[in-house]
Design an enzyme around this catalytic site. Structure first.
Site, PDB file in Angstrom:
ATOM      1  CB  CYS A  69      -0.885   0.040   1.243  1.00  0.00           C
ATOM      2  SG  CYS A  69      -2.137  -1.233   1.270  1.00  0.00           S
ATOM      3  CB  CYS A 143      -2.871  -7.686   5.124  1.00  0.00           C
ATOM      4  SG  CYS A 143      -3.283  -6.850   3.592  1.00  0.00           S
ATOM      5  CD  GLN A 243     -13.621  -6.076 -12.503  1.00  0.00           C
ATOM      6  OE1 GLN A 243     -12.787  -5.356 -11.961  1.00  0.00           O
ATOM      7  NE2 GLN A 243     -13.805  -6.072 -13.813  1.00  0.00           N
ATOM      8  CG  PHE A 270     -11.707  -6.880 -24.126  1.00  0.00           C
ATOM      9  CD1 PHE A 270     -10.470  -7.407 -24.490  1.00  0.00           C
ATOM     10  CD2 PHE A 270     -12.232  -5.845 -24.895  1.00  0.00           C
ATOM     11  CE1 PHE A 270      -9.764  -6.881 -25.578  1.00  0.00           C
ATOM     12  CE2 PHE A 270     -11.537  -5.322 -25.976  1.00  0.00           C
ATOM     13  CZ  PHE A 270     -10.307  -5.841 -26.324  1.00  0.00           C
ATOM     14  CG  ASP A 338     -13.548  -4.598 -18.242  1.00  0.00           C
ATOM     15  OD1 ASP A 338     -12.603  -3.804 -18.089  1.00  0.00           O
ATOM     16  OD2 ASP A 338     -13.908  -5.395 -17.353  1.00  0.00           O
ATOM     17  CB  CYS A 364      -7.879  -1.465 -15.055  1.00  0.00           C
ATOM     18  SG  CYS A 364      -7.047  -2.310 -16.411  1.00  0.00           S
TER      19      CYS A 364
HETATM   20  C1  LIG Z   1      -9.974  -6.296 -17.543  1.00  0.00           C
HETATM   21  S1  LIG Z   1     -10.384  -7.962 -17.915  1.00  0.00           S
HETATM   22  C2  LIG Z   1     -12.134  -7.857 -17.926  1.00  0.00           C
HETATM   23  C3  LIG Z   1     -12.896  -9.143 -17.860  1.00  0.00           C
HETATM   24  C4  LIG Z   1     -14.371  -9.035 -17.534  1.00  0.00           C
HETATM   25  N1  LIG Z   1     -15.026  -7.969 -18.254  1.00  0.00           N
HETATM   26  C5  LIG Z   1     -14.579  -8.877 -16.050  1.00  0.00           C
HETATM   27  O1  LIG Z   1     -14.960  -7.789 -15.599  1.00  0.00           O
HETATM   28  O2  LIG Z   1     -14.371  -9.850 -15.304  1.00  0.00           O
HETATM   29  C6  LIG Z   1      -9.918  -8.062 -19.597  1.00  0.00           C
HETATM   30  C7  LIG Z   1     -10.231  -9.351 -20.279  1.00  0.00           C
HETATM   31  O3  LIG Z   1      -9.757  -9.254 -21.627  1.00  0.00           O
HETATM   32  C8  LIG Z   1      -9.232 -10.498 -22.043  1.00  0.00           C
HETATM   33  N2  LIG Z   1      -8.292 -10.211 -23.140  1.00  0.00           N
HETATM   34  C9  LIG Z   1      -7.017  -9.763 -23.053  1.00  0.00           C
HETATM   35  N3  LIG Z   1      -6.496  -9.566 -24.290  1.00  0.00           N
HETATM   36  C10 LIG Z   1      -7.485  -9.904 -25.180  1.00  0.00           C
HETATM   37  C11 LIG Z   1      -7.576  -9.903 -26.604  1.00  0.00           C
HETATM   38  N4  LIG Z   1      -6.542  -9.524 -27.359  1.00  0.00           N
HETATM   39  N5  LIG Z   1      -8.744 -10.291 -27.175  1.00  0.00           N
HETATM   40  C12 LIG Z   1      -9.800 -10.653 -26.411  1.00  0.00           C
HETATM   41  N6  LIG Z   1      -9.765 -10.677 -25.062  1.00  0.00           N
HETATM   42  C13 LIG Z   1      -8.627 -10.305 -24.446  1.00  0.00           C
HETATM   43  C14 LIG Z   1      -8.599 -11.067 -20.779  1.00  0.00           C
HETATM   44  O4  LIG Z   1      -8.501 -12.479 -20.855  1.00  0.00           O
HETATM   45  C15 LIG Z   1      -9.578 -10.593 -19.697  1.00  0.00           C
HETATM   46  O5  LIG Z   1     -10.576 -11.544 -19.478  1.00  0.00           O
END
Ligand SMILES: C[S@@+](CC[C@H](N)C(=O)[O-])C[C@H]1O[C@@H](n2cnc3c(N)ncnc32)[C@H](O)[C@@H]1O
Length: 407
Positions: A69, A143, A243, A270, A338, A364
């Site tokens: 932290c 923690c 998350q 995603f 996302d 993020c």
């Molecule tokens: C920030 S996470 C979000 C996942 C989901 N929306 C959640 O909230 O749990 C990003 C996601 O994108 C996927 N990802 C990363 N690179 C990618 C790509 N080139 N094409 C498709 N998916 C991808 C990862 O496996 C991951 O599941």
């Protein structure tokens, strides 16, 4: 030498303007006067001369030594403003502004997954987080970040390290809280042999872990680790994205739902294992696209096993190389997107020329978000509002949801 801190860097370190350029002082707040010896661009052996009104006693006993932290010395109100400022600054960097909804911060002791560093020692195992900018491992039994269920796994994790850790190299343990017990993934452990496998399975049993994955192999599966997304129960593959806190997930989901309103046909890009897709499918048809086949499989299985969902379709696809094309957005009423930290440059370019009425963009990384936002806005979208969600309290990390609509 005495300096006054005028801003924080991207990792939360204090920055003062010295005669020859920026001077960095960790653990400081803007407005604080600090005295110490200048060594390069750092102030060493420093002491605070005038503390900030925003300075508080760190709530965690490990704050001095643990590097986990960075912002425990700052009040919650200061950290909230600082994080909002990070997102506003990233947007300003692209010449953009937005209306901000009040930040939502996850409570202490709510992290449901963590990666812990460990080393076998002469007498047992040393396990915890790294000290600031160091390889040193600091034990963190009190923690304030981790959910108590994760702290409760420490004795079991230590038993694993004693069995299969090394005294010369570090082991990394990723532990995730699930409805059916801890899901543990170890990387950097000794190579598996029959004896080690038996002993690891025994530890998994003794400590009630749901699953143990060792250097990529699932060596023990007492019961599938389960997560709930709305009505659906999902069994994510080892190491799948989730998350960081349940509270953060609910805040993101609630805000995404607010953004997309009554849309009846949604594309979730995603999609992971269905954090958004599955709850949204309780009221809309969802097409979920994700790059990892094991994750789309988990999502599809959960959708099939859940009563009363609208139609859910899934697709495994690399959205960097092969973004959804124009015709694939025909009739789509809302998109949830996302991406990982890199953002979604290729997909945003297609979305920018689409007719999709609403886009809920989850991010993020404020920098890649702002870059992607600029592409959507250049394509005619309006940035209606931004909701910052802090599920990594006391760190420099920020997450957000933004609503874009076509006027
Ligand atoms: C920030 S996470 C979000 C996942 C989901 N929306 C959640 O909230 O749990 C990003 C996601 O994108 C996927 N990802 C990363 N690179 C990618 C790509 N080139 N094409 C498709 N998916 C991808 C990862 O496996 C991951 O599941």
């Amino acid at each position: 030498m005495k300096v006054t801190i005028d801003r924080l860097g991207h990792l939360g370190d204090g920055i003062a303007q010295g005669p020859l350029g920026a001077i960095f002082v960790p653990g400081m707040l803007p407005g604080e006067e600090v005295e110490g010896d200048l060594q390069g661009d750092q102030l060493a052996d420093f002491r605070i001369v005038t503390p900030s009104v925003n300075r508080v006693k760190p709530p965690c006993a490990h704050a001095k030594t643990c590097g986990g932290c960075m912002m425990q010395h700052a009040s919650d109100a200061f950290v909230a403003d600082w994080k909002l400022g990070i997102v506003k600054g990233a947007l300003a960097g692209q010449g953009l502004e937005a209306e901000f909804r009040p930040i939502i911060t996850s409570p202490p002791k709510s992290r449901r997954r963590a990666t812990i560093a460990a080393r076998r020692t002469k007498t047992g195992a040393l396990m915890g987080f790294h000290a600031r900018a160091s390889d040193m491992v600091v034990e963190v039994p009190n923690c304030q970040l981790l959910h108590p269920d994760l702290i409760a796994t420490f004795p079991g994790l230590q038993a694993l390290v004693k069995l299969g850790g090394s005294r010369t190299a570090e082991v990394s343990l990723t532990v995730t809280r699930s409805l059916s017990g801890a899901d543990v993934m170890v990387v950097g452990g000794k190579p598996l042999d029959g004896q080690l496998q038996l002993e690891l399975a025994r530890v998994t049993e003794t400590y009630g872990f749901a699953r143990l994955t060792w250097n990529g192999d699932t060596v023990a599966l007492r019961t599938a680790p389960m997560q709930r997304f709305g009505r659906a129960l999902v069994s994510p593959p080892p190491g799948a994205f989730l998350q960081a806190t349940v509270e953060g997930e609910q805040a993101l989901l609630g805000t995404v739902a607010l953004a997309i309103g009554s849309a009846k046909k949604i594309v979730d890009l995603f999609a992971g294992v269905g954090t958004f897709a599955l709850p949204l499918a309780e009221r809309a048809e969802v097409h979920a696209v994700e790059g990892e086949a094991a994750m789309t499989a988990a999502l599809a299985k959960a959708a099939n096993n859940t009563e009363g969902l609208k139609r859910v379709t899934v697709e495994t696809r690399d959205l960097f190389r092969r973004p959804l094309e124009d015709d694939e957005f025909k009739g789509v009423e809302a998109v949830v997107i996302d991406p990982p930290r890199a953002g979604a440059e290729a997909q945003m370019a297609v979305l920018a020329r689409s007719k999709v009425p609403v886009i809920a963009s989850v991010s993020c990384n404020p920098i890649s978000f702002a870059r992607d936002a600029k592409v959507l806005i250049a394509g005619g979208y309006h940035l209606d509002w931004v909701q910052v969600v802090d599920q990594f309290r006391w760190s420099a990390h920020v997450e957000l949801v933004a609503k874009f609509s076509r006027p």
